[in-house]
Design a protein around this motif. Structure first.
Motif, PDB file in Angstrom:
ATOM      1  N   GLN A   1       1.109   5.507  -0.497  1.00 40.28           N
ATOM      2  CA  GLN A   1       0.777   7.091  -1.711  1.00 40.28           C
ATOM      3  C   GLN A   1       1.193   7.643  -2.552  1.00 40.28           C
ATOM      4  O   GLN A   1       2.161   7.519  -2.736  1.00 40.28           O
TER       5      GLN A   1
ATOM      6  N   LYS B   1      -0.859  -1.031  -4.343  1.00 39.36           N
ATOM      7  CA  LYS B   1      -2.364  -0.240  -4.214  1.00 39.36           C
ATOM      8  C   LYS B   1      -1.664   0.686  -3.716  1.00 39.36           C
ATOM      9  O   LYS B   1      -1.627   1.479  -2.989  1.00 39.36           O
ATOM     10  N   TYR B   2      -2.598   2.076  -4.520  1.00 34.12           N
ATOM     11  CA  TYR B   2      -2.575   3.492  -4.425  1.00 34.12           C
ATOM     12  C   TYR B   2      -4.167   3.988  -3.425  1.00 34.12           C
ATOM     13  O   TYR B   2      -4.448   3.443  -3.499  1.00 34.12           O
ATOM     14  N   ASP B   3      -3.522   4.170  -2.585  1.00 36.55           N
ATOM     15  CA  ASP B   3      -4.418   5.111  -1.235  1.00 36.55           C
ATOM     16  C   ASP B   3      -5.078   5.639  -2.099  1.00 36.55           C
ATOM     17  O   ASP B   3      -4.771   6.647  -3.120  1.00 36.55           O
ATOM     18  N   GLY B   4      -6.773   5.865  -2.132  1.00 41.12           N
ATOM     19  CA  GLY B   4      -7.836   6.457  -2.650  1.00 41.12           C
ATOM     20  C   GLY B   4      -7.597   6.417  -3.883  1.00 41.12           C
ATOM     21  O   GLY B   4      -9.407   6.599  -4.187  1.00 41.12           O
TER      22      GLY B   4
ATOM     23  N   ASN C   1       0.784  -1.125  -0.238  1.00 43.20           N
ATOM     24  CA  ASN C   1       0.172  -0.041  -0.043  1.00 43.20           C
ATOM     25  C   ASN C   1       0.885   1.218  -0.184  1.00 43.20           C
ATOM     26  O   ASN C   1       1.721   1.501   0.828  1.00 43.20           O
TER      27      ASN C   1
ATOM     28  N   ASN D   1      -4.023   0.010  -9.424  1.00 41.19           N
ATOM     29  CA  ASN D   1      -3.661  -0.873  -8.950  1.00 41.19           C
ATOM     30  C   ASN D   1      -2.481  -1.619  -9.821  1.00 41.19           C
ATOM     31  O   ASN D   1      -3.161  -1.779 -10.728  1.00 41.19           O
TER      32      ASN D   1
ATOM     33  N   ASP E   1       5.465   8.537  -2.708  1.00 43.20           N
ATOM     34  CA  ASP E   1       6.141   8.063  -1.680  1.00 43.20           C
ATOM     35  C   ASP E   1       7.571   7.640  -2.496  1.00 43.20           C
ATOM     36  O   ASP E   1       7.228   6.375  -3.838  1.00 43.20           O
TER      37      ASP E   1
END
Length: 539
Positions: free
Chosen positions: A434, A520-523, A432, A500, A437
């Motif tokens: 953002q 997977k990118y948050d949001g 996971n 994703n 990152d």
């Protein structure tokens, strides 16, 4: 037990050494007697450049908009064996796509097969909705339907495209092609592409084994045994006379024809050069085995790996270049030794001798070279190769996300499975992140016998260390990295492409049997709704 284990490993090792490369062959629906004479037109504005590209029977598409048709065809592998293939634009490999760096392209996929299909743009940093992963980025394209892919290739280099819908079976039957992003300033005179693959002369005998493991049956990770327990169980099977190679994983011994561009042996077209030319050969492994390629008679350089140019590459001679599934290696040499020279795979498997062709100098007819495919030569390594240059990442800088990926082999419900941190897809844990990152991943291969070529979608990563030793020399940027048993690599990338994204083994038997997770990118929310009737099979 130790003696039996040694015997088992020795038996398995016979299936681990291979080599292959390919030349684009025509897969049209025409009668085979007309195939050799039929040449599709090459669409380009620069006629002088056409002569310096690989000119085999598969068409070369240039420009900004293309149509790719998925359809069945009969394909001739060599003088004796033809197979029922699945193709893009009627050939295996499919039409080569050549585009310019930084120019937007539009590709219309039309499905004329009886099963769903997608296209994944392997190694190309595309928007997530263009990545071609059924059930993750889109629904599989149904028979008779069309889907349009649009993206701008920003990174020049050697890439490929292939289906990602039930790919363990459909790629194996020919649904792939090469994708070349040409740089703004080209520095070579001849440009050849060789796609490496393996085929079965009797595919109907192994067809049931090509299905792999259905992800839907994996659900729970209960009752997964370690690989050592799996070996013990298989040894018990051997004692009772019931063990075969499928008990230890997919039996690759059935693949007895190795190809370059869909052809094997004398059916492979030679690569023509003129004395004094600088020649680039793009080696793409689209198969299931690693292939060790040897160029005879010339010093050569590794100019690029996975499409990314190396800094100050050094001259090599009499080394094999081992190319794992999903990897690409560009080699360059100056045509300064007139004659006829082999470029071939080294190994001792049944199909090895068919994976070779010649470098032929125009105006020189005599053959002065001899094949030496069974000779053991030093193997090239990118570790500390090329001129030293500071990369974007270092081992000791601060990272926002750090993740360890333990790759292993286990038994579940009497089937071999391939795990990431003891879990199989879709229950494997995600990485996971953002947007923005900095991500560091340690990959460790704890499988005792299996290589794992791990491929990350949507990003390039920099290789920072191998087995605890920092890399020196040219920075190495890749999207696919092969881990042999016991290997440990540390890689790093910037999370700069929201979506994703799959991170999986490109031995697709391993991926289908569980070795997949996701970045997977948050949001992030996909812009499609998964359709339960689409029969989405992301591997």
């Amino acid at each position: 037990m130790k003696i039996k284990l040694i015997a088992l490993f020795s038996f398995v090792i016979l299936f681990l050494v291979a080599c292959s490369s390919t030349q684009n062959g025509d897969m049209s629906d025409m009668d085979h007697k007309n195939m050799d004479s039929e040449k599709r037109s090459v669409k380009t504005d620069a006629t002088n450049e056409v002569e310096n590209l690989q000119t085999t029977s598969s068409e070369i598409l240039t420009g900004n908009e293309f149509t790719i048709i998925a359809k069945e065809a009969k394909h001739q592998l060599n003088d004796e064996v033809s197979v029922d293939a699945l193709t893009f634009n009627g050939s295996v490999p499919g039409s080569q796509i050549r585009v310019k760096e930084g120019e937007k392209v539009k590709i219309n996929l039309k499905n004329e097969l009886s099963d769903p299909v997608t296209i994944h743009w392997h190694g190309i940093r595309v928007p997530n909705e263009m990545d071609g992963i059924p059930g993750v980025t889109q629904n599989a394209v149904q028979p008779g339907d069309t889907f349009t892919y649009e993206f701008t290739p920003e990174d020049p280099g050697t890439y490929m495209y292939h289906t990602h819908q039930n790919a363990v079976e459909k790629m194996d039957k020919g649904l792939y092609g090469s994708f070349i992003v040409e740089p703004k300033n080209k520095k070579y005179d001849r440009d050849y592409t060789l796609m490496l693959d393996e085929w079965m002369s009797s595919p109907e005998e192994e067809e049931s084994d090509m299905e792999g493991m259905d992800h839907n049956s994996m659900g729970s990770n209960d009752d997964i045994n370690t690989e050592s327990e799996a070996v013990d169980q298989s040894m018990d099977g051997m004692e009772h006379g019931s063990m075969d190679m499928n008990d230890m994983g997919h039996d690759m011994s059935a693949y007895d024809i190795f190809t370059m561009n869909g052809k094997s042996g004398d059916s492979i077209e030679p690569l023509m050069v003129k004395e004094g030319e600088k020649v680039r050969i793009r080696l793409i492994n689209v198969g299931y085995m690693s292939h060790k390629i040897h160029l005879h008679g010339h010093d050569f350089k590794i100019a690029a790996i996975d499409g990314q140019e190396l800094n100050e590459p050094q001259a090599l001679e009499d080394q094999v270049v081992s190319i794992a599934p999903g990897e690409r290696y560009d080699i360059e040499f100056t045509a300064d030794t007139p004659g006829e020279w082999f470029i071939e795979c080294h190994g001792d498997m049944a199909g090895t001798d068919g994976m070779k062709t010649t470098i032929q100098y125009e105006g020189v007819s005599e053959s002065i070279d001899k094949s030496n495919q069974d000779e053991k030569l030093p193997e090239f390594t990118f570790i500390n190769y090329g001129g030293s240059k500071e990369g974007e990442f270092t081992l000791d800088q601060n990272y926002d996300v750090e993740y360890t990926m333990d790759l292993n082999t286990a038994m579940k419900d009497d089937e071999m499975v391939y795990t990431i941190n003891d879990k199989t897809f879709p229950n494997s844990e995600n990485i996971n992140v953002q947007k923005g990152d900095l991500v560091k991943v340690k990959l460790v291969n704890n499988s005792m016998m299996d290589d794992h070529p791990m491929h990350l979608h949507g990003h390039f990563f920099q290789v920072l260390s191998k087995n605890g030793k920092p890399l020196e020399g040219s920075p190495i940027l890749k999207d696919t990295i092969n881990l042999k048993p016991g290997d440990e690599y540390v890689v790093a990338f910037k999370a700069d492409n929201p979506g994703n994204w799959l991170f999986h083994c490109h031995d697709l038997h391993h991926a289908t049997a569980g070795m997949v997770n996701m970045v997977k990118y948050d949001g992030f929310k996909p812009n499609f709704t998964p359709d339960s009737d689409a029969n989405n099979k992301p591997e």
